[in-house]
Design a protein around this motif. Structure first.
Motif, mmCIF file in Angstrom:
data_model
loop_
_atom_site.group_PDB
_atom_site.id
_atom_site.type_symbol
_atom_site.label_atom_id
_atom_site.label_comp_id
_atom_site.label_asym_id
_atom_site.label_seq_id
_atom_site.Cartn_x
_atom_site.Cartn_y
_atom_site.Cartn_z
ATOM 1 N N ALA A 97 -7.655 -2.946 -2.127
ATOM 2 C CA ALA A 97 -6.806 -3.249 -3.001
ATOM 3 C C ALA A 97 -7.957 -2.049 -4.337
ATOM 4 O O ALA A 97 -8.882 -2.117 -4.705
ATOM 5 C CB ALA A 97 -6.244 -3.709 -3.939
ATOM 6 N N GLY A 122 -3.024 1.414 9.618
ATOM 7 C CA GLY A 122 -4.115 2.792 8.834
ATOM 8 C C GLY A 122 -5.201 2.481 8.677
ATOM 9 O O GLY A 122 -5.718 1.843 10.044
ATOM 10 N N GLY A 136 0.735 -1.129 -0.262
ATOM 11 C CA GLY A 136 0.001 0.053 -0.557
ATOM 12 C C GLY A 136 1.012 1.191 0.362
ATOM 13 O O GLY A 136 1.387 1.611 0.975
ATOM 14 N N VAL A 143 -0.120 6.976 4.370
ATOM 15 C CA VAL A 143 0.076 5.948 5.579
ATOM 16 C C VAL A 143 1.102 5.337 5.413
ATOM 17 O O VAL A 143 2.009 5.420 6.044
ATOM 18 C CB VAL A 143 -1.031 5.340 6.293
ATOM 19 C CG1 VAL A 143 -0.647 4.459 7.665
ATOM 20 C CG2 VAL A 143 -2.110 6.415 7.275
ATOM 21 N N GLY A 188 -2.999 6.843 -2.513
ATOM 22 C CA GLY A 188 -4.272 5.952 -1.963
ATOM 23 C C GLY A 188 -5.051 6.794 -1.776
ATOM 24 O O GLY A 188 -5.705 7.328 -2.870
ATOM 25 N N LEU A 246 -6.098 10.859 9.342
ATOM 26 C CA LEU A 246 -4.765 10.817 8.099
ATOM 27 C C LEU A 246 -3.210 10.739 9.279
ATOM 28 O O LEU A 246 -2.551 10.269 9.831
ATOM 29 C CB LEU A 246 -4.483 11.583 7.555
ATOM 30 C CG LEU A 246 -5.342 11.436 6.105
ATOM 31 C CD1 LEU A 246 -4.682 12.547 5.697
ATOM 32 C CD2 LEU A 246 -4.175 10.349 5.417
ATOM 33 N N ILE A 274 -7.868 18.765 2.822
ATOM 34 C CA ILE A 274 -7.937 18.632 3.644
ATOM 35 C C ILE A 274 -7.234 19.635 4.291
ATOM 36 O O ILE A 274 -6.165 20.077 4.273
ATOM 37 C CB ILE A 274 -6.943 17.060 3.898
ATOM 38 C CG1 ILE A 274 -7.221 16.438 2.548
ATOM 39 C CG2 ILE A 274 -6.879 16.998 4.982
ATOM 40 C CD1 ILE A 274 -5.583 15.762 2.647
#
Ligand SMILES: Cc1cc2nc3c(=O)[nH]c(=O)nc-3n(C[C@H](O)[C@H](O)[C@H](O)COP(=O)(O)OP(=O)(O)OC[C@H]3O[C@@H](n4cnc5c(N)ncnc54)[C@H](O)[C@@H]3O)c2cc1C
Length: 358
Positions: free
Chosen positions: A128, A301, A18, A22, A48, A313, A59
């Motif tokens: 995924a 995460g 991933g 994270v 991601g 986050l 954000i």
């Protein structure tokens, strides 16, 4: 940093599943511990959820960053991790993890990459990110040859009839870049196929699309694929598509290649078969080190669950710090020393490449 063409198996101390925010921050923290990582993701890029789901939205709750978009966050994390030169492998779905007798792990992907690693870090988020597929079994035999869900940017379309299924920004941008190719590399025809006559794109893209339509360089068909037209003989190829239209009529469309760009969706996928303790479809962890139920496998995460867990986050970044310390203790117990700060430790600054030798 992308290194897709590797002789398998690759041997490493740490493998991160991933390349979301994270996972990226964990790789930075591993770097501070002197551990270089290989990083795998099904996507073609890092970032991601913030990049895939809210890339252009702000954000507001990242410590010290009053506002940044999802894409900007990913760019900054990549910049921060760069000194540690992680090896990224994109377009790879981790399919299996197997523990060997010597306590190393063999991790393998759907595209045939294999890694031998001493530790595994699962930063798999909500699963995924995989392309949404067309639910038509007849297309399956042509997948990866004539039916493409992950078209390479430089796809050779010279002299071919190309159909692009989709009606959002990604599909339109693809059709436009094909239509704008020089004559020597041009497709014979470019058809956009979408189930509705409404396209979800920004104004600029829509304006360019209408220009190309007027110039006859692209065409637009509203409908859904109902069947595949195939050549005769033992080595069958797809020659076209059978399409049904909203008014009840049907037609055939020539197609040498079908590029499907209907968005992506997260799938938990093979992770649930890796023999790790789970709760509510998430991995349970020891919150002091973020170790899973299997020694050597850590998880952080959105993929983890523990009392009080928040899918934020900032929480994921904290988990990455503790997982990196946990991994350092697991991999190199002999190196454990007092806590060092990046603001004052010459050793850490050397690792980061921000100061000369001590
Ligand atoms: C619309 C929206 C807005 C949000 N806004 C905020 C906000 O303002 N502030 C905040 O703090 N949080 C916000 N969040 C939550 C935040 O995005 C998540 O907490 C964060 O993305 C989790 O990061 P992650 O790295 O754990 O997982 P992800 O971002 O999901 O990344 C995981 C990566 O792992 C890959 N992967 C998974 N399984 C495999 C596999 N088997 N093989 C290969 N690759 C795999 C995936 O493709 C993906 O790229 C928001 C979430 C959403 C949906």
């Amino acid at each position: 940093m992308q290194t897709d063409e590797l002789a398998s198996p690759v041997e490493t101390d740490a493998l991160v599943i991933g390349a979301g925010p994270v996972g990226l921050y964990l790789v930075f923290q591993l770097g501070l511990q002197g551990i270089r990582a290989h990083v795998l993701d099904t996507l073609r890029h890092a970032g991601g959820q913030p990049v895939e789901l809210y890339g252009d939205k702000p954000i507001y709750d990242i410590p010290g960053l009053p506002a940044c978009t999802g894409q900007e966050l990913a760019d900054r994390l990549l910049q921060q991790v760069a000194p540690f030169q992680p090896a990224f492998h994109f377009g790879q779905l981790v399919a299996a993890i197997e523990r060997l007798a010597d306590n190393w792990f063999v991790v393998s992907t759907d595209k045939g990459l294999t890694f031998r690693t001493r530790s595994v870090f699962i930063a798999a988020g909500v699963g995924a990110f995989l392309p949404k597929k067309l639910a038509l079994a007849e297309l399956a035999p042509f997948e990866d040859t004539q039916v493409l869900y992950h078209p390479p940017e430089a796809l050779d379309v010279t002299g071919q009839h190309i159909v692009i299924a989709g009606g959002d920004q990604a599909a339109l941008e693809w059709a436009i870049q094909l239509a704008e190719r020089p004559a020597a590399r041009a497709a014979r025809s470019i058809t956009l196929l979408h189930r509705r006559d409404v396209l979800q794109v920004d104004e600029h893209t829509l304006a360019r699309w209408h220009e190309l339509l007027r110039e006859g360089l692209v065409s637009f068909v509203v409908g859904q694929i109902k069947g595949v037209l195939q050549s005769d003989g033992p080595h069958r190829t797809m020659t076209g598509l059978h399409i049904s239209h909203p008014d009840g009529t049907e037609s055939n469309c020539v197609a040498d290649r079908l590029v499907v760009l209907q968005g992506i969706s997260p799938k938990l996928g093979p992770l649930s078969n890796w023999g790790l303790a789970m709760s509510r479809k998430q991995l349970t962890v020891d919150t002091s080190t973020f170790a899973t139920s299997q020694p050597g496998i850590f998880a952080i995460g959105d993929i983890v669950h523990y009392p009080g867990k928040k899918k934020l986050l900032a929480c994921g970044f904290h988990e990455g710090v503790l997982a990196a310390f946990g991994a350092a203790e697991f991999l190199h117990p002999e190196r454990t020393g007092p806590l060092e700060y990046t603001s004052s430790s010459q050793r850490l600054q050397q690792l980061l490449g921000v100061s000369g030798p001590a």
